[in-house]
Scaffold this active site. Structure first.
Site, PDB file in Angstrom:
ATOM      1  N   ASN B 102     -23.327-105.939 -14.157  1.00  0.00           N
ATOM      2  CA  ASN B 102     -22.367-106.034 -15.082  1.00  0.00           C
ATOM      3  C   ASN B 102     -21.979-107.731 -15.111  1.00  0.00           C
ATOM      4  OD1 ASN B 102     -21.646-102.995 -14.349  1.00  0.00           O
ATOM      5  ND2 ASN B 102     -22.487-103.509 -16.449  1.00  0.00           N
ATOM      6  N   ILE B 109     -18.404-111.644 -16.952  1.00  0.00           N
ATOM      7  CA  ILE B 109     -18.051-110.214 -16.523  1.00  0.00           C
ATOM      8  C   ILE B 109     -18.073-109.476 -17.908  1.00  0.00           C
ATOM      9  CG2 ILE B 109     -16.671-108.696 -15.478  1.00  0.00           C
ATOM     10  CD1 ILE B 109     -15.167-110.919 -14.124  1.00  0.00           C
ATOM     11  N   CYS B 110     -18.870-108.351 -17.654  1.00  0.00           N
ATOM     12  CA  CYS B 110     -18.955-107.458 -18.966  1.00  0.00           C
ATOM     13  C   CYS B 110     -17.985-106.118 -18.488  1.00  0.00           C
ATOM     14  CB  CYS B 110     -20.566-106.840 -18.990  1.00  0.00           C
ATOM     15  SG  CYS B 110     -20.530-105.708 -20.567  1.00  0.00           S
ATOM     16  N   LEU B 111     -16.877-106.338 -18.872  1.00  0.00           N
ATOM     17  CA  LEU B 111     -15.847-105.239 -18.827  1.00  0.00           C
ATOM     18  C   LEU B 111     -15.144-104.894 -20.150  1.00  0.00           C
ATOM     19  CD1 LEU B 111     -14.126-103.464 -16.526  1.00  0.00           C
ATOM     20  CD2 LEU B 111     -12.735-105.255 -16.407  1.00  0.00           C
ATOM     21  N   ASP B 142     -24.874-101.177 -19.613  1.00  0.00           N
ATOM     22  CA  ASP B 142     -24.150-102.149 -20.520  1.00  0.00           C
ATOM     23  C   ASP B 142     -24.536-103.538 -19.491  1.00  0.00           C
ATOM     24  OD1 ASP B 142     -22.955-103.236 -22.503  1.00  0.00           O
ATOM     25  OD2 ASP B 142     -20.974-102.807 -21.772  1.00  0.00           O
TER      26      ASP B 142
END
Lengths: 94, 187
Positions: B102, B109-111, B142
């Protein structure tokens, strides 16, 4: 025996608070009885509003958030946001 | 009644005076101040202000996962809080290059709560807990680093080895070198 009292002077004191069930607005974290960051004066100039989901915010704070969003949801619970009508005589300010 | 009105007028004057004093502090800064003063961080996280304690809109966070695959590594993040905070989320980047599904090689950052699920009742503390969670539970569904995500899904054991090796000694994975993760800026 009776006293004959004559009032020469009196001093009225009143206090008010928003009956929000919480101390601070979840968006700006300022007290409900104070102002949101863009507000100048507490009280009627910084109104507090409720959603039907029972969550409360400063009117200015929730409006700004809803305007920036395509979907109108409560920032706390993500339920569809709808303004709750104040009960007559219930959530008075002054 | 006349007294009441004069009291209200005085309150207005006081409020105006207080506002005048705070003119330099923007709404966003005010909110960050509150977030910082109410910080409730896990023990494995530290926060510092590299630009000085009065420049609170930019700070760095070091996270040392205390369990999970990334235990033993230390990761540095930069936080840039926009003036529209808390209506706009803080911009967070991972400055330590890391092999993580992620987090891409540029540190993006994929959050969810940093993007589509941001809401203004969230705080800096909430974001830090989100980052912590990302290292405990990387999410291959994701991905930002597709190779890492694929590895995690297809060969979990190999993925685990690569993570351990990259964060402790550093290694090349698929042509990219990952230096050991010691909480420093990788450039």
């Amino acid at each position: 025996m009776t006293f004959d009292v004559k009032i020469k002077k009196w001093h009225a004191v009143a206090s008010w608070t928003w009956n929000a069930g919480d101390d601070v607005c979840g968006i700006c974290r300022m007290p409900f009885d104070g102002c949101p960051p863009d507000g100048k004066y507490p009280g009627d100039d910084s109104p507090v509003v409720w959603g039907v989901c029972t969550h409360a915010f400063h009117l200015q704070c929730i409006n700004r958030w809803l305007q920036s969003q395509a979907e109108q949801k409560c920032p706390f619970c993500r339920r569809q946001w709808e303004f709750k009508q104040a009960a007559v005589g219930g959530e008075d300010s002054d | 009644m006349i007294k009441l009105f004069s009291v209200k007028e005085k309150a207005k004057k006081d409020a105006a005076a207080a506002n005048g004093k705070q003119q330099k502090t923007t709404a966003g800064e005010l909110r960050v101040q509150k977030d910082i003063s109410e910080l409730d961080l896990p023990k494995n996280v530290s926060l510092r202000f590299p630009d000085g304690n009065d420049k609170i809109m930019n700070f760095e966070v070091t996270l040392k996962p205390d369990e999970g695959l990334y235990k033993g590594g230390a990761f540095l993040f930069s936080f840039a809080v926009p003036s529209g905070y808390p209506h706009d989320p803080p911009k967070v980047k991972c400055l330590t290059k890391v092999y993580h599904p992620n987090i891409d090689l540029e540190g993006n950052i994929c959050l969810n709560i940093l993007r589509e699920d941001w809401k203004p009742v969230l705080t800096i503390t909430a974001v830090i807990y989100g980052l912590n969670f990302l290292f405990l539970a990387p999410n291959a569904d994701d991905p930002l680093n597709k190779e890492a995500a694929q590895m995690m899904q297809q060969s979990p054991a190999q993925f685990e080895r690569l993570v351990a090796q990259s964060i402790t000694r550093g290694c090349s994975i698929g042509g990219d070198y990952f230096p050991p993760c010691r909480g420093e800026r990788s450039s």
